[in-house]
Scaffold this active site. Structure first.
Site, PDB file in Angstrom:
ATOM      1  CB  CYS A  72      26.947  50.189  16.665  1.00 26.75           C
ATOM      2  SG  CYS A  72      26.993  48.505  17.318  1.00 26.75           S
ATOM      3  NE  ARG A 111      28.817  52.180  19.571  1.00 28.27           N
ATOM      4  CZ  ARG A 111      29.463  52.757  18.584  1.00 28.27           C
ATOM      5  NH1 ARG A 111      29.423  54.080  18.468  1.00 28.27           N
ATOM      6  NH2 ARG A 111      30.143  52.050  17.713  1.00 28.27           N
ATOM      7  CB  SER A 112      23.479  48.314  17.251  1.00 26.57           C
ATOM      8  OG  SER A 112      24.299  47.191  17.052  1.00 26.57           O
TER       9      SER A 112
HETATM   10  P1  4NP Z   1      29.911  48.556  19.181  1.00 25.61           P
HETATM   11  O1  4NP Z   1      31.302  48.567  19.962  1.00 25.61           O
HETATM   12  O2  4NP Z   1      30.191  49.099  17.801  1.00 25.61           O
HETATM   13  O3  4NP Z   1      29.076  49.495  20.000  1.00 25.61           O
HETATM   14  O4  4NP Z   1      29.416  47.129  19.194  1.00 25.61           O
HETATM   15  C1  4NP Z   1      32.476  47.999  19.475  1.00 25.61           C
HETATM   16  C2  4NP Z   1      32.642  46.635  19.517  1.00 25.61           C
HETATM   17  C3  4NP Z   1      33.812  46.070  19.049  1.00 25.61           C
HETATM   18  C4  4NP Z   1      34.818  46.879  18.554  1.00 25.61           C
HETATM   19  C5  4NP Z   1      34.631  48.243  18.495  1.00 25.61           C
HETATM   20  C6  4NP Z   1      33.452  48.802  18.954  1.00 25.61           C
HETATM   21  N1  4NP Z   1      36.024  46.304  18.110  1.00 25.61           N
HETATM   22  O5  4NP Z   1      36.929  47.074  17.742  1.00 25.61           O
HETATM   23  O6  4NP Z   1      36.148  45.086  18.074  1.00 25.61           O
END
Ligand code: 4NP
Length: 156
Positions: free
Chosen positions: A9, A15-16
């Protein structure tokens, strides 16, 4: 022979890691030998534990992911894993850019493995609430079951 699967992700904190936990558990219950990992396309959270809301939803489902640590995907991953599975379309596009010419790994979108949800992304729960994380868990659990079925039947 064991199949290797990497879930990817953006941050590798929501998510991942949940996809990694769910698929590992689905494979374990089935006795299916699999090497499972996860990574992010970004590096902002490298070295960090999963988001506390992701940890909470995993624990609600009997799985402790507190020892997971985020990492950014590396070029070598494309030669290490049989399958690299993106959580959404942006992650998949990024993987295609990073992959370069030759790669052992087959790329796909997680929900492509779920009948009726082809082309859909797992919604990013980061800016939402606990309900969003429950929806993420439901998606990654159902997709893990479908992915296992596809791997066992050799359709991917
Ligand atoms: P992930 O979620 O891709 O599912 O781990 C996110 C985690 C951090 C951020 C965005 C999405 N961020 O902008 O820091």
């Amino acid at each position: 022979m064991s199949v290797s699967v990497l879930f990817v992700c953006l941050g590798n904190i929501c998510r991942s890691p949940l996809a990694e936990a769910a698929f590992r558990e689905v494979a374990r219950r089935d006795g299916f030998p699999a090497l499972v990992d996860s990574a992010g396309t970004g590096n902002w959270h490298a070295g960090q534990a999963p988001d506390h809301r992701a940890q909470a939803v995993a624990l609600d489902n009997g799985i402790d992911i507190s020892a997971f640590r985020a990492r950014q995907i590396e070029k070598v991953d494309f030669g290490r894993f049989d399958h690299i599975i993106a959580l959404d379309d942006n992650n998949l596009a990024e993987l295609k850019t990073l992959r370069g010419g030759r790669s052992k790994a087959r790329l796909s979108l997680l929900l492509d493995h779920v009948p009726g949800r082809k082309g859909h992304g797992v919604k990013d729960p980061y800016y939402g609430d606990a309900e969003g994380f429950r929806a993420t868990w439901d998606d990654v659990w159902m997709a893990s079951e479908a992915l296992l079925a596809s791997l066992k039947s050799g359709t991917i």
